[in-house]
Design a protein around this motif. Sequence first.
Motif, PDB file in Angstrom:
ATOM      1  N   ALA A   9       1.046  -1.152  -0.018  1.00 30.16           N
ATOM      2  CA  ALA A   9      -0.066   0.072   0.122  1.00 30.16           C
ATOM      3  C   ALA A   9       0.846   1.128   0.000  1.00 30.16           C
ATOM      4  O   ALA A   9       0.448   2.523  -0.537  1.00 30.16           O
ATOM      5  N   LEU A  10       1.830   1.357   0.573  1.00 29.80           N
ATOM      6  CA  LEU A  10       2.901   2.345   0.735  1.00 29.80           C
ATOM      7  C   LEU A  10       3.392   2.791  -0.636  1.00 29.80           C
ATOM      8  O   LEU A  10       3.343   3.710  -1.305  1.00 29.80           O
ATOM      9  N   ALA A  11       3.727   1.593  -1.413  1.00 36.09           N
ATOM     10  CA  ALA A  11       4.473   1.630  -2.796  1.00 36.09           C
ATOM     11  C   ALA A  11       3.364   2.318  -3.686  1.00 36.09           C
ATOM     12  O   ALA A  11       3.453   3.118  -4.499  1.00 36.09           O
ATOM     13  N   ALA A  12       1.972   1.794  -3.669  1.00 37.27           N
ATOM     14  CA  ALA A  12       0.815   2.263  -4.596  1.00 37.27           C
ATOM     15  C   ALA A  12       0.405   3.681  -4.130  1.00 37.27           C
ATOM     16  O   ALA A  12       0.109   4.329  -5.187  1.00 37.27           O
ATOM     17  N   GLU A  13       0.443   3.999  -2.924  1.00 42.50           N
ATOM     18  CA  GLU A  13       0.038   5.498  -2.473  1.00 42.50           C
ATOM     19  C   GLU A  13       0.797   6.354  -2.985  1.00 42.50           C
ATOM     20  O   GLU A  13       0.604   7.388  -3.643  1.00 42.50           O
ATOM     21  N   THR A  14       2.324   6.037  -2.841  1.00 42.34           N
ATOM     22  CA  THR A  14       3.526   7.247  -3.241  1.00 42.34           C
ATOM     23  C   THR A  14       3.496   7.066  -4.670  1.00 42.34           C
ATOM     24  O   THR A  14       3.567   8.318  -5.137  1.00 42.34           O
ATOM     25  N   ASP A  15       2.992   6.271  -5.393  1.00 40.49           N
ATOM     26  CA  ASP A  15       3.045   6.170  -6.918  1.00 40.49           C
ATOM     27  C   ASP A  15       2.003   6.839  -7.486  1.00 40.49           C
ATOM     28  O   ASP A  15       2.088   7.889  -8.402  1.00 40.49           O
ATOM     29  N   GLU A  16       0.828   6.905  -6.788  1.00 40.95           N
ATOM     30  CA  GLU A  16      -0.389   7.675  -7.149  1.00 40.95           C
ATOM     31  C   GLU A  16      -0.045   9.050  -6.841  1.00 40.95           C
ATOM     32  O   GLU A  16      -0.376  10.108  -7.596  1.00 40.95           O
ATOM     33  N   LEU A  17       0.703   9.590  -5.418  1.00 42.97           N
ATOM     34  CA  LEU A  17       0.939  10.850  -5.210  1.00 42.97           C
ATOM     35  C   LEU A  17       1.804  11.468  -6.305  1.00 42.97           C
ATOM     36  O   LEU A  17       1.434  12.491  -6.698  1.00 42.97           O
ATOM     37  N   LYS A  18       2.868  10.642  -6.662  1.00 39.53           N
ATOM     38  CA  LYS A  18       3.741  11.153  -7.499  1.00 39.53           C
ATOM     39  C   LYS A  18       3.216  11.430  -8.836  1.00 39.53           C
ATOM     40  O   LYS A  18       3.433  12.481  -9.646  1.00 39.53           O
ATOM     41  N   HIS A  19       2.198  10.486  -9.315  1.00 43.19           N
ATOM     42  CA  HIS A  19       1.489  10.590 -10.552  1.00 43.19           C
ATOM     43  C   HIS A  19       0.743  12.039 -10.383  1.00 43.19           C
ATOM     44  O   HIS A  19       0.699  12.658 -11.510  1.00 43.19           O
ATOM     45  N   SER A  20       0.204  12.231  -9.445  1.00 48.93           N
ATOM     46  CA  SER A  20      -0.834  13.461  -9.351  1.00 48.93           C
ATOM     47  C   SER A  20       0.167  14.677  -9.360  1.00 48.93           C
ATOM     48  O   SER A  20      -0.160  15.682 -10.029  1.00 48.93           O
TER      49      SER A  20
END
Length: 320
Positions: free
Chosen positions: A200-211
Amino acid sequence: MATMLVPVANGVLPRPNGGRIIGAFAGDTPYPVMKNLIPGGDIVLCPWVAAEGRLFPVGVLTRVVRVWEAEGQDEQGGSVPLLMAQLEGVAHGRWHRPYNQRGVIWAASVEQVSFAAVRHNYPVISGAGWMPEGGYTEFRSQWDLPVTIYGYDLMDGSPLKISGNLGRLVSQEQAHTIEHAIIRALTTYGLCTAKTLAAALAAETDELKHSLELGFRFALPEVLGQTSTGACGNQMTQLAQLYMHQEIIDSIDRGQSLPQAVGNARRRTMSQLTSQLGLTSRAGLRVLQGLKKGMSHDDTPIKLEVGKRIIKRFPLSPWQ
């Protein structure tokens, strides 16, 4: 004895030991399932992890209380047959050797699990029986970093929360990211373990960086901090809302049309954010700076042992 598996994609699982929920099966699904939903019988509700294309191997063993037929509406307003079932949670269950038989998924065996009994060696936070809605992290000092996740009881809607102090264990930025990751793990897997927390940490930071990438590339301040778990409240997103609102008002006062005002406000807002937060103009580095300096997040992976220590700082569930 074989037990029917029912995938759950919305994170709704009943609380073990008596929690009740009502589920609906629509479309073609009711007909093969209906034959096997018998009051007094057992089924396992297990999370369907869409991003990974798999059923999570741990769910909640439930007992069927009652079953009835109803009708709903599809997107076009047409009638859709529904099969309704009230289910009562019995225990967490780890299922083994799944197989498909005539459109129904079965587990050859189900092992009941008491996470309270094994929490010393296998710490978890359970998402069964409640729905996490959000959270907040209090940055008091490196020794005092309370993280709170709040939500509501699935049976009566009453507010619930869990809290853990991550002081001396992680940085402020990591604590904020862990807050988001716990929510994602609970709603995706129904359980926050060391492994699901890391995922979940990896997925969350990936989506934040994408935003951040979208926001900077296309001058869209409104997408900053937006992920599938919701909007991230932080200095950057709060400033973006403030600047955007003020810039639109100023542009309209100068006689611009609304589309012109919004376009100008977006560009000026992103320029102000970059200047205010001291972000570089280099695209890749700017995203990382925006993540840490602007959003107070850290994309550094955590080791499984650290993940276990993090989870032990929280209770097993809001009721414990």
